[in-house]
Design an enzyme around this catalytic site. Structure first.
Site, PDB file in Angstrom:
ATOM      1  N   PRO A   1      -5.688  10.513   4.677  1.00  0.00           N
ATOM      2  CA  PRO A   1      -6.367  10.111   3.442  1.00  0.00           C
ATOM      3  C   PRO A   1      -7.807   9.671   3.694  1.00  0.00           C
ATOM      4  CG  PRO A   1      -4.332   8.827   3.824  1.00  0.00           C
ATOM      5  CD  PRO A   1      -4.705   9.506   5.106  1.00  0.00           C
ATOM      6  N   GLY A   2      -8.618   9.840   2.672  1.00  0.00           N
ATOM      7  CA  GLY A   2      -9.946   9.233   2.645  1.00  0.00           C
ATOM      8  C   GLY A   2      -9.816   7.842   2.047  1.00  0.00           C
TER       9      GLY A   2
ATOM     10  N   TYR B   1     -11.402   2.270  15.502  1.00  0.00           N
ATOM     11  CA  TYR B   1     -10.459   2.697  14.456  1.00  0.00           C
ATOM     12  C   TYR B   1     -10.358   4.222  14.455  1.00  0.00           C
ATOM     13  CZ  TYR B   1      -8.309   3.562   9.928  1.00  0.00           C
ATOM     14  OH  TYR B   1      -7.472   4.019   8.939  1.00  0.00           O
TER      15      TYR B   1
ATOM     16  N   ARG C   1       6.382  -6.454   8.635  1.00  0.00           N
ATOM     17  CA  ARG C   1       6.359  -7.775   9.275  1.00  0.00           C
ATOM     18  C   ARG C   1       6.735  -8.878   8.298  1.00  0.00           C
ATOM     19  NH1 ARG C   1       0.535  -7.857  11.783  1.00  0.00           N
ATOM     20  NH2 ARG C   1       0.288  -6.390  10.088  1.00  0.00           N
ATOM     21  N   ARG C   2       6.362  -8.697   7.015  1.00  0.00           N
ATOM     22  CA  ARG C   2       6.529  -9.787   6.051  1.00  0.00           C
ATOM     23  C   ARG C   2       7.907  -9.733   5.401  1.00  0.00           C
ATOM     24  NH1 ARG C   2       0.764  -8.684   3.222  1.00  0.00           N
ATOM     25  NH2 ARG C   2       1.385  -6.547   3.711  1.00  0.00           N
TER      26      ARG C   2
ATOM     27  N   GLU D   1      -4.680  -2.806   0.469  1.00  0.00           N
ATOM     28  CA  GLU D   1      -5.122  -3.993   1.223  1.00  0.00           C
ATOM     29  C   GLU D   1      -5.985  -3.584   2.425  1.00  0.00           C
ATOM     30  OE1 GLU D   1      -1.754  -6.286   2.506  1.00  0.00           O
ATOM     31  OE2 GLU D   1      -1.120  -6.745   0.479  1.00  0.00           O
TER      32      GLU D   1
ATOM     33  N   GLY E   1       0.791  -1.237   0.000  1.00  0.00           N
ATOM     34  CA  GLY E   1       0.000   0.000   0.000  1.00  0.00           C
ATOM     35  C   GLY E   1       0.817   1.277   0.000  1.00  0.00           C
TER      36      GLY E   1
ATOM     37  N   ASN F   1       3.758   4.911   8.930  1.00  0.00           N
ATOM     38  CA  ASN F   1       2.653   4.498   8.070  1.00  0.00           C
ATOM     39  C   ASN F   1       1.967   3.217   8.547  1.00  0.00           C
ATOM     40  OD1 ASN F   1       1.206   3.947   5.399  1.00  0.00           O
ATOM     41  ND2 ASN F   1       2.668   2.259   5.482  1.00  0.00           N
TER      42      ASN F   1
HETATM   43  C1  8X3 Z   1      -9.172   4.917   5.782  1.00  0.00           C
HETATM   44  C2  8X3 Z   1     -10.310   5.768   5.434  1.00  0.00           C
HETATM   45  O1  8X3 Z   1     -12.779   6.293   5.655  1.00  0.00           O
HETATM   46  O2  8X3 Z   1     -12.180   3.923   5.644  1.00  0.00           O
HETATM   47  O3  8X3 Z   1      -8.490   5.304   6.896  1.00  0.00           O
HETATM   48  O4  8X3 Z   1     -11.765   5.285   7.564  1.00  0.00           O
HETATM   49  S1  8X3 Z   1     -11.802   5.264   6.120  1.00  0.00           S
END
Ligand code: 8X3
Length: 250
Positions: free
Chosen positions: A181-182, A151, A34-35, A187, A13, A85
């Site tokens: 970001p929107g 979240y 991690r990977r 992923e 990403g 990030n």
């Molecule tokens: C990602 C954007 O709108 O799915 O952080 O929370 S949203």
């Protein structure tokens, strides 16, 4: 003078796109994720154009963060750019139905992980009286939506940390940028919906979402402004999005 950047979550990403873009702009890279196979593949690809080091650890594991970052020798400790990030969303559920393990994962990665990594690197920047920190937040850090409470809380945490870092670090010559970001098609939704590709795809259907490269471009912009300029905050939407939950679909 060639700069060095450390990027967390570099295996996919936004992190991966930023790594590729920084390499093209002649920035040395410390790629964290991690990977290990993904890190090695990316290193093998980018090592032809810039110096690359990989560190495989989980940002949510404090001991592992400390142990891995402290393996960097004095030359690699001269980090000019830290891109925080790593992180993500796990689940999209009403609070009463939410899985506590998901909440813990989001708080561990998005908030505590960012703090653990920064705690090691910031003193190295303070010593050199310079540095740039780019924290990847989210529109979810600015606007809380139903089913995303934890979240959103974790990303609100990132927003608060960006502001706090700026207050404390500006006197040390360190600039802090927060990028929110929107909808970016990565992923992200596959992880949020625990591998449900169909559900993940539907998040980005019938409009043009952002791609990781769009955010990488913004990160590059933040780190390439003249030294007297500090981009404090950027919110980036696809053209079809107007707030966290409003997307105009065709
Ligand atoms: C990602 C954007 O709108 O799915 O952080 O929370 S949203």
């Amino acid at each position: 003078m060639k700069r060095t950047a450390l990027i967390t979550g570099a295996t996919s990403g936004i992190g991966e796109a930023t790594a590729r873009l920084f390499a093209k702009h002649n920035i040395n890279l410390i790629l964290c994720g991690r990977r290990i196979e993904k890190l090695t593949a990316l290193k093998n690809e980018l090592v032809n154009i810039t110096s690359v080091k990989t560190l495989s650890f989980d940002v949510g594991d404090r001991d592992s963060v400390n142990k891995n970052l402290n393996t960097l020798n004095e030359a690699w400790q001269k980090i000019d750019i830290l891109v925080n990030n790593a992180g993500g969303a796990h689940g999209l559920d009403l609070f009463v139905e939410g899985d506590v393990n998901d909440w813990e994962r989001m708080i561990d990665f998005n908030v505590k992980g960012l703090l653990y990594v920064s705690k090691v690197i910031i003193p190295w920047m303070i010593k050199r009286k310079k540095g740039q920190i780019i924290n990847i937040s989210s529109i979810a850090g600015k606007q809380t939506y139903a089913k995303g409470m934890v979240y959103c809380a974790s990303k609100s945490g990132v927003e608060a940390i960006s502001k706090g870092m700026r207050l404390e670090l500006v006197p040390h010559g360190i600039r802090v940028s927060n990028i929110a970001p929107g909808a970016v098609e990565t992923e992200f939704s596959i992880v949020r919906f625990k591998g449900d590709q169909k559900k993940a795809k539907s998040v980005y259907s019938n409009y043009d979402p952002l791609v990781a490269q769009d955010i990488a471009d913004s990160v590059l912009y933040c780190v390439n402004v003249p030294s007297h300029v500090q981009i404090a905050d950027m919110t980036i939407f696809p053209a079809a999005q107007s707030d966290a939950t409003t997307i105009h679909r065709k």
